[in-house]
Structure formats: C-alpha cells, structure tokens
Design an enzyme around this catalytic site. Sequence first.
Site, short mmCIF file in Angstrom:
data_model
loop_
_atom_site.label_atom_id
_atom_site.label_comp_id
_atom_site.label_asym_id
_atom_site.label_seq_id
_atom_site.Cartn_x
_atom_site.Cartn_y
_atom_site.Cartn_z
N CYS A 1 0.83 -1.21 0.00
CA CYS A 1 0.00 0.00 0.00
C CYS A 1 0.87 1.27 0.00
CB CYS A 1 -1.01 -0.06 1.14
SG CYS A 1 -2.48 0.91 0.75
N HIS B 1 -3.32 -4.66 1.96
CA HIS B 1 -2.69 -4.87 3.28
C HIS B 1 -2.66 -6.36 3.63
CE1 HIS B 1 -2.33 -0.83 5.30
NE2 HIS B 1 -3.05 -0.50 4.25
N GLU C 1 -1.10 -7.93 5.81
CA GLU C 1 -0.98 -8.20 7.25
C GLU C 1 -2.35 -8.20 7.94
OE1 GLU C 1 -0.59 -5.37 5.86
OE2 GLU C 1 -1.21 -3.75 7.19
N1 GLN Z 1 -3.42 6.46 0.44
C1 GLN Z 1 -2.31 6.20 1.32
C2 GLN Z 1 -1.09 6.98 0.89
O1 GLN Z 1 -1.11 7.77 0.02
C3 GLN Z 1 -1.98 4.73 1.40
C4 GLN Z 1 -3.04 3.99 2.15
C5 GLN Z 1 -2.55 2.76 2.84
O2 GLN Z 1 -1.36 2.51 2.97
N2 GLN Z 1 -3.50 2.03 3.35
O3 GLN Z 1 -0.06 6.76 1.46
#
Ligand code: GLN
Length: 192
Positions: A78, A177, A179
């Site tokens: 992410c 994610h 995890e």
């Molecule tokens: N939108 C977030 C960012 O720009 C990332 C979101 C996440 O890691 N769950 O970092």
Amino acid sequence: MTVGVLALQGAFGLHVDLLESLGVRAVEVRRADQLDSVDRLVLPGGESTTMSMLAERFDLLEPLRDFCRSGRPVFGTCAGAILLGSEILDGRDDQHCLGAVDISVRRNGFGRQVDSFEIDVDVDALATAGLGDAPFHAVCIRAPVIERVGDGVEVMARIDGSPALVRDGAIMVAIFHPELAGDRRLHELFVG
Ligand code: GLN
C-alpha cells in the site's frame, strides 16, 4: 534471517507480529545503520506522504534506495508500494519515491477512505510455491492504483483488471494490506 520492517509510521507492528509468528526474526528499522543488519525489508502501509517526509528528515531515502539496489528482497504494501515506485500520481509536490520498481502509482486511486473494500484475488505464485491455491483476501484501504508497469515488471495478481501485486526481481509490491488478511502466505512467499 532477519527481516527489517520500516517503522517510521503506519502498520509496521502488525508486520513484525506476523513475521515473528512465522518464526522469523523481525526488527523495526528507523535508522540507516540498522539496514546493514537486515536481510530483507518490509515497507508497510500507512500514509506515504508522511513516510516520505520522515524518511527525508532521518536521511533514509538514499540508504533505502541502496538497499533496494542491493538485491536483498523488499516487500512494499500500500503506502510502501507508493514509496517503492518510480512515479507518484496525485502525490504531494514534495513527496519522494524510491524508484525501485518501474511502476506509476496513483495515490487513493480507488477513492477515499469510505471507498475502501475487501476482495479475494487469485495469486498463482502461491500455488506454484506450494502454498495452496485458495485466493488471497485483499484488504484495500485508500489503496493506490498501479496505472503503468514497466518492462520486466511481472503482474502476479489483479483487481478489476489493474495490477494489485507485482514483482520486479527481488522486490514485491502489493496495493493491499496482507498483514490484515488473516493469511500469512504472502509473507511466507516473501521470506521463502
Ligand atoms: N493512500 C495512502 C497513501 O497515500 C496509502 C493507504 C494505505 O497505505 N493504506 O499513502
């Protein structure tokens, strides 16, 4: 084997717990010198703008780039995916990326917090690695969209047709994610 988890901000604690549940030594990384003693590195989810700011403030950007170039495996999830890419779309003007994987990543590409979602995805590489052919439950929280993958970047899973899990050499990137899935198989794949 020791796996470092970048612990500037975000979901680093859950990655440490998950790795330890696999019997792997996991340590939180906040300083450049700590990178010397880890064999692999996880860049967790969280907020990529904050991680970029803290990485810059703690002089971690070049050491992280060096780590990615060293051939040691890296798993970014992410916000970690945004950090690892080569181009950030809809980022802050002062936001840095590591350029470790040739992908263009749009922050919050699936929408805002309320648009977060969960979906099962097929990951053939899990079956190939002997980790079973059940789909992986992807938890997408303000997830980024990988809008472009460069030559040599392998797409391992897709969501709505767009790349959700990609790999370039020893570097693996997920927009979700892992995890939070209650499923340790992607971490097993990474440490294996
Ligand atoms: N939108 C977030 C960012 O720009 C990332 C979101 C996440 O890691 N769950 O970092």
